[in-house]
Design a protein around this motif. Structure first.
Motif: not given
Length: 71
Positions: A4-10, A36-52
């Motif tokens: 999702a991310l390269t590390g060079r994005e703003s 989903h029923g409970d979409l909020k920031p704490t229910n999203v984790i970022l994996g390698p490459g910024g993949a949510p």
């Protein structure tokens, strides 16, 4: 899947890329009749490459359920 991310994005571009991936995930769920029923920031984790990744499907339901109509 490509990262999702390269590390060079703003910061703004990184947030946009992650939000777009999350929107795709929610669309994928809805296409299969799942809310989903409970979409909020704490229910999203970022994996390698910024993949949510969505977690905590305890409140997930079929889209026809009252939870989706209220949300």
């Amino acid at each position: 899947a490509r990262p999702a991310l390269t590390g060079r994005e703003s910061h703004a571009d990184a947030v946009t890329a992650i939000a777009a991936r999350l929107a795709d995930a929610v669309e994928h769920l809805h296409a299969r009749g799942i809310a989903h029923g409970d979409l909020k920031p704490t229910n999203v984790i970022l994996g390698p490459g910024g993949a949510p990744h969505l977690i905590d499907f305890n409140l997930a339901s079929e889209q026809s359920d009252s939870l989706l109509r209220r949300g």
